[in-house]
Design a protein around this motif. Structure first.
Motif, short mmCIF file in Angstrom:
data_model
loop_
_atom_site.label_atom_id
_atom_site.label_comp_id
_atom_site.label_asym_id
_atom_site.label_seq_id
_atom_site.Cartn_x
_atom_site.Cartn_y
_atom_site.Cartn_z
N VAL A 17 0.80 -1.22 0.00
CA VAL A 17 0.00 0.00 0.00
C VAL A 17 0.84 1.27 0.00
O VAL A 17 0.32 2.36 -0.29
N GLY A 18 2.13 1.16 0.34
CA GLY A 18 2.98 2.35 0.48
C GLY A 18 2.93 3.27 -0.73
O GLY A 18 2.84 4.49 -0.61
N GLY A 19 2.93 2.67 -1.92
CA GLY A 19 2.92 3.46 -3.15
C GLY A 19 1.66 4.26 -3.36
O GLY A 19 1.60 5.11 -4.27
N PHE A 38 -0.86 -1.41 -8.83
CA PHE A 38 -0.70 -2.81 -8.42
C PHE A 38 0.05 -2.89 -7.10
O PHE A 38 1.21 -2.47 -7.01
N GLY A 39 -0.59 -3.43 -6.06
CA GLY A 39 0.07 -3.62 -4.76
C GLY A 39 0.22 -5.11 -4.47
O GLY A 39 -0.76 -5.82 -4.34
N SER A 210 9.45 14.75 0.28
CA SER A 210 8.61 13.57 0.07
C SER A 210 8.84 13.04 -1.33
O SER A 210 8.55 13.71 -2.32
N SER A 211 9.35 11.80 -1.43
CA SER A 211 9.56 11.22 -2.77
C SER A 211 8.24 11.14 -3.53
O SER A 211 8.23 11.20 -4.76
N ALA A 212 7.14 10.98 -2.81
CA ALA A 212 5.84 10.85 -3.47
C ALA A 212 5.53 12.12 -4.27
O ALA A 212 5.24 12.07 -5.47
#
Lengths: 280, 280
Positions: A17-19, A38-39, A210-212
């Motif tokens: 779920v992190g992504g 896709f997790g 934040s890399s996100a």
């Protein structure tokens, strides 16, 4: 392979779920884009696995996602980025983004004294992928790295809302107390959910990357320069190898919206695709 | 045209010295890259000119820069970006970056409420180029634009160091006092030299976006994804159509280093290149 179309979809893959923090930023910064996420929750976490196993899993997910018309792929998992980014780039003809380079680049942009901290899982920190990405861009930075094995589980268990979260974060970051740094990279896709607490512990003079956020911004740049920005969003789709209900619950909490989650059983990597894909 | 090489140079063009803020950021974020900077100081400012004239000037500069092995081109001037970016991109086979899209993209990244301010020269604001770039990426932003004709001259004259600078900035930004915004784009390459003052006037809850920083970061992204990052810096070169001594003095002040400046007389656009180029 044909040139992708503007309204093709963005594939995003993660060990679990992190992504979703990356997906959320793509939705926010590029609201016309369609995401197929896709997790691989069943096999999560990737952190403690060998690099070759992580590479194998990553390519299995890519084989699944390739049945859809992809115009770009985000590897929204630091471990999978460290293990497989180069190989995936070499194989795919569409743009492939990891989460490490965008974070490294943003840290270089905001640092004033070239003193950069990185926190991540043990796997990511051990891989030295951030050190390498930073050094590839800039020859004279000081980089402090710290594995924070308690933080991703804290978020996975929903504990980032709990009163003890501050304490866990402060304890994890203790080794950074006597380090000089003006910038800290959140080198794990779970950490944006702890960004406020991490900021409190580090103090306001340390800029938090934040890399996100940065990965979504780089995706925007790349799509823009390739003339591939979408005109019209279609429905996002979410796939998991684990429990769709649990995934949907976390996605609702993190994304602030209800999503449909489809269960997928991945075939062994050499199994013909057609037989096994649609299981959910 | 052949594929560029990693150690080819970055061309940067501007109507004058303003683009040096972009050059400075490229030097800081990508210290291995070599820059060939062209400032058309003799014909500066471009702001009040017609779009077709600005386009003509821009292509004259590009013809000059094309004698060198370029791997990317930055149009480090908001007016020239607004007037010519698309045409230049259509003609050149190397990556071409303007300063408007990176600023717009960064504003979308940092805004929390989608309320974005833009300040620039009269030409840039009148072109509505930021509104367009923002709307191309995101359908539901509120954008407030304001021409600040006093600010670029303040910087050009060195007045940003003077005690009255705060007053000039505060006066210029007065129309924004009653506007709701959480993010402000500095839509002119001169403004990063006023960033601290602008931040003081706007208050710390407004995030200030420097196109210079963001354009350099996007250049890094693009070069990275094309496998074109340099290994080893060569000497930067600076060309001006105006007075090299004045240019060198400002460059020393802004870049914090002494640079050699070469004087160039641009030919009429249809004059054969070889006859006229090296005049200085």
């Amino acid at each position: 392979m044909n040139r992708p179309e503007n309204d093709d979809v963005i594939g995003i893959l993660d060990s679990g779920v992190g992504g979703l923090t990356v997906a959320k930023e793509v939705m926010r910064q590029l609201p016309r884009e369609t995401i197929y996420y896709f997790g691989d929750t069943l096999r999560c976490p990737y952190g403690p696995r060998t690099m070759s196993e992580v590479r194998k899993f990553t390519f299995e997910i890519i084989r699944f996602l390739q049945q859809f018309p992809l115009k770009a792929l985000l590897i929204a998992c630091n471990t999978a980025t460290a293990a497989a980014l180069e190989e995936v780039r070499n194989e795919l003809s569409i743009p492939v983004l990891g989460v490490i380079e965008p974070g490294a680049r943003a840290a270089i942009k905001v640092t004033r004294h070239g003193q950069i901290g990185v926190i991540g899982t043990q796997g990511t920190i051990k891989s030295k992928a951030y050190e390498k990405a930073l050094a590839d861009l800039h020859p004279s930075l000081t980089v402090h790295s710290l594995a924070c094995p308690t933080l991703a589980p804290l978020v996975e268990s929903g504990g980032h809302h709990s009163p003890r979260a501050f304490e866990v974060v402060a304890e994890a970051l203790k080794p950074f107390q006597d380090k000089q740094m003006d910038t800290l990279i959140l080198g794990c896709t779970h950490y944006p959910l702890l960004a406020d607490l991490i900021g409190q512990v580090m103090g306001e003079e340390v800029k938090i990357i934040s890399s996100a956020e940065e990965t979504a911004a780089e995706l925007s740049t790349i799509l823009h320069h390739q003339g591939l920005l979408a005109q019209k969003k279609k429905f996002h789709r979410f796939f998991t190898t684990g429990c769709p209900e649990t995934f949907a619950q976390i996605a609702k909490d993190w994304l602030g919206q209800t999503v449909q989650v489809e269960k997928v059983e991945l075939p062994m990597i050499n199994t013909p695709l057609a037989q096994k894909f649609f299981v959910g």
